[in-house]
Design an enzyme around this catalytic site. Structure first.
Site, short mmCIF file in Angstrom:
data_model
loop_
_atom_site.label_atom_id
_atom_site.label_comp_id
_atom_site.label_asym_id
_atom_site.label_seq_id
_atom_site.Cartn_x
_atom_site.Cartn_y
_atom_site.Cartn_z
N PHE A 147 0.81 -1.23 0.00
CA PHE A 147 0.00 0.00 0.00
C PHE A 147 0.84 1.27 0.00
CE2 PHE A 147 0.88 -0.02 4.58
CZ PHE A 147 0.97 1.34 4.84
N LYS A 171 -1.12 -7.18 -9.17
CA LYS A 171 -2.08 -7.24 -8.06
C LYS A 171 -1.64 -6.18 -7.05
CE LYS A 171 -3.04 -8.33 -4.35
NZ LYS A 171 -3.42 -7.31 -3.33
N GLU A 174 -4.93 -3.68 -2.01
CA GLU A 174 -6.38 -3.43 -2.01
C GLU A 174 -6.71 -2.15 -1.23
OE1 GLU A 174 -4.62 -5.62 -0.47
OE2 GLU A 174 -5.57 -6.49 1.32
N SER A 224 5.48 -6.89 3.28
CA SER A 224 6.06 -7.19 4.60
C SER A 224 6.85 -8.50 4.55
CB SER A 224 4.94 -7.28 5.63
OG SER A 224 4.04 -8.30 5.26
N CYS A 279 9.47 1.70 3.44
CA CYS A 279 10.38 0.58 3.73
C CYS A 279 11.79 1.09 3.96
CB CYS A 279 10.38 -0.41 2.59
SG CYS A 279 10.99 0.33 1.07
N GLU A 380 9.07 -3.90 13.03
CA GLU A 380 9.30 -2.87 12.01
C GLU A 380 8.63 -1.54 12.39
OE1 GLU A 380 7.83 -3.72 8.05
OE2 GLU A 380 9.10 -2.16 7.19
#
Ligand code: NAD
Length: 494
Positions: A147, A171, A174, A224, A279, A380
């Site tokens: 995302f 993909k 969402e 992740s 990230c 994280e």
């Protein structure tokens, strides 16, 4: 309604399941997104498989012309795409523009594919024998994206995959799926044939269908660490080539000789930019004695002034978090159970923004004297919670970083060349910053972490992207008149 993009147009089927799309600044559901079943994924893969037959044979110049056209359309429609990113993700407009620009860089790199696909040629390796190598596309390849960069991370993948002659099934996350559809429609507008680029939306069901599909040759994943590992293990089991980029815990070492104002600016920019949902965010500052207290004071002073507000706000520097569930999880890292004996120096909980009561807010937060073994250090976090760990020496700092299971980025702030040299040699991370907190390589290098930050052998985009999306073929050819006669001896090169 946000739906799939299959064979050059929006899907016209009826979805069995859908998900909500939120605007995290207003806290409202702004749209619904169709979730793909295995059957829907198969429709996209079938379109891509069919399109591969002609796309893989389309000339390099034609492919490049389409990519050049796509690049121009991206520039023309930047405001629309950037606005879409900000609305669904929450990041501020200038930050969304930054991610978009970094994505366009990869399109520009892919426009150089005629040069990048050149093979090698050796004349006369044996008598009248020439040998040459070529790189050919894999077939249908898939991308599964997170995302936090709804445009840039897909753009890390498909421009190079398409330039190499593959067809693609994306993909996207969402949570913020709309940017990917704008990219799909601009590719069509630029002249990309139907079926070459497809988008399926959804969650685990769609991902599993990709991982199991026998006609998908390779999967690029970014997300992740647990899901990256899952994707790597399952897609390699079904025989696919895989690069699966995972999560991170990026450290920034500040040596005693560093300019503390510069270091504090960098820590705040890299810790709280995009609300820490990067990230490559700096998550742990490692302060080498004796500068810890002074550095924390300077970071706190700056962090307290960061303007939190909606992504579209003129003065906003940091937007909301992506969902309330994620915000609550990030906020829980400020609880004693997560911090242990550390001190919460700046607490962003309870932050409100006038006019946006239902927004998903969490202000910049700073935790000092953090110790490994506590969740705020070990996890994280992926939010605006910056930890500071004090160490006695450079050696202690490098031991700390290298003990971490992840190794995406790591930075050092110093002007002492001997420490710079040791750091870049000794640190276990794929991307290293020297007085640069977020060392994201330009598109003509490749991006990737070490250890649990990347499963697979090749980094993403850049030269490794070309290697990932092609396979090599070597041709050994001989033209000479007259037969050589039967000879059962293993061929030697005379
Ligand atoms: P995520 O792992 O939850 O989701 C990534 C993708 O996997 C999405 O498309 C999602 O739909 C899918 N997915 C989620 N759960 C799944 C499951 N159980 N089975 C199969 N598929 C599943 O990641 P996110 O929350 O969207 O993104 C944030 C994470 O991504 C952070 O950990 C961040 O560090 C990482 N990230 C890494 C990089 C990198 O380059 N290493 C870049 C960006 C983000």
């Amino acid at each position: 309604m946000v739906t799939h993009w299959i064979n050059g147009k929006p899907w016209d089927g009826e979805a069995v399941r859908q998900g909500d799309i939120f605007n995290p600044a207003s806290g409202e559901v702004v749209d619904l997104v169709d979730f793909a079943t295995a059957r829907d994924v198969d429709a996209a893969v079938s379109a891509a498989r069919e399109a591969f037959l002609t796309w893989s044979q389309t000339s390099l110049t034609r492919r490049v012309n389409i990519l050049f056209g796509f690049r121009e359309l991206l520039r023309e429609r930047a405001d629309e795409i950037v606005g879409t990113i900000s609305r669904e993700h929450g990041k501020v407009i200038a930050d969304a523009r930054g991610e978009f620009d970094r994505g366009i860089e990869v399109v520009e790199f892919a426009c150089g594919i005629p040069h990048l696909l050149k093979g090698e040629f050796s004349e006369n390796v044996a008598s009248s024998v020439d040998t040459y190598s070529v790189r050919q596309p894999l077939g249908v390849v898939a991308g599964i994206t997170p995302f936090n960069f709804p445009a840039m991370v897909p753009l890390w993948m498909f421009p190079i995959a398409l330039a190499c002659g593959n067809t693609f099934v994306l993909k996207p996350s969402e949570k913020d799926p709309s940017a990917s559809l704008l990219l799909a429609s601009l590719l069509s507008e630029a002249g990309l044939p139907d079926g070459v680029f497809n988008v399926v939306h959804g969650d685990k069901e769609a991902v599993d269908a990709i991982l199991e599909h026998p006609d998908i040759a390779a999967v690029s994943f970014v997300g992740s660490t647990p899901i990256a590992r899952y994707v790597y293990e399952n897609a390699t089991r079904t025989g696919k080539r895989v690069q699966a980029l995972g999560g991170a815990k990026n450290h920034m070492v500040v040596m005693p000789d560093a300019d503390l104002d510069t270091a504090a600016d960098a820590a705040v920019s890299a810790g709280y930019g995009s609300a820490g949902e990067r990230c490559m965010a700096i998550s742990a500052v490692v302060a080498v004695d004796p500068i810890g207290d002074e550095l924390v004071a300077r970071i706190k002073q700056r962090a307290a002034q960061v303007v939190v507000g909606p992504g579209t706000g003129q003065n906003s520097e940091m937007g909301p978090l992506v969902t309330s569930a994620h915000r609550d999880k990030v906020a829980s890292y400020l609880e004693p159970a997560a911090t242990g004996s550390a001190t919460v120096v700046l607490d962003g909980r309870g932050r409100t923004v006038a006019g946006y009561d239902a927004g998903v807010w969490l202000g910049p937060s700073l935790v000092d004297h953090v110790q490994p073994g506590t969740p705020v250090y070990d996890d994280e976090v992926f939010g605006p919670v910056l930890s500071v760990v004090g160490v006695g020496s450079y050696d202690e700092a490098i031991r700390l970083i290298n003990a971490d299971p992840r190794g995406n980025g790591a930075a050092i702030f110093t002007n002492d060349a001997s420490y710079v040299r040791r750091f870049r040699t000794e640190v276990s991370a794929g991307m290293v910053g020297v007085n640069v907190p977020i060392p994201v390589p330009m598109s003509f290098y490749s991006f990737g972490g070490w250890k649990d930050s990347l499963f697979g052998d090749l980094h993403i985009y850049g030269p490794d992207g070309v290697r990932f999306y092609t396979r090599q073929k070597v041709v050994v050819s001989r033209y000479r008149s007259g037969g050589a006669g039967v000879n059962l001896v293993f061929p030697t090169n005379d």
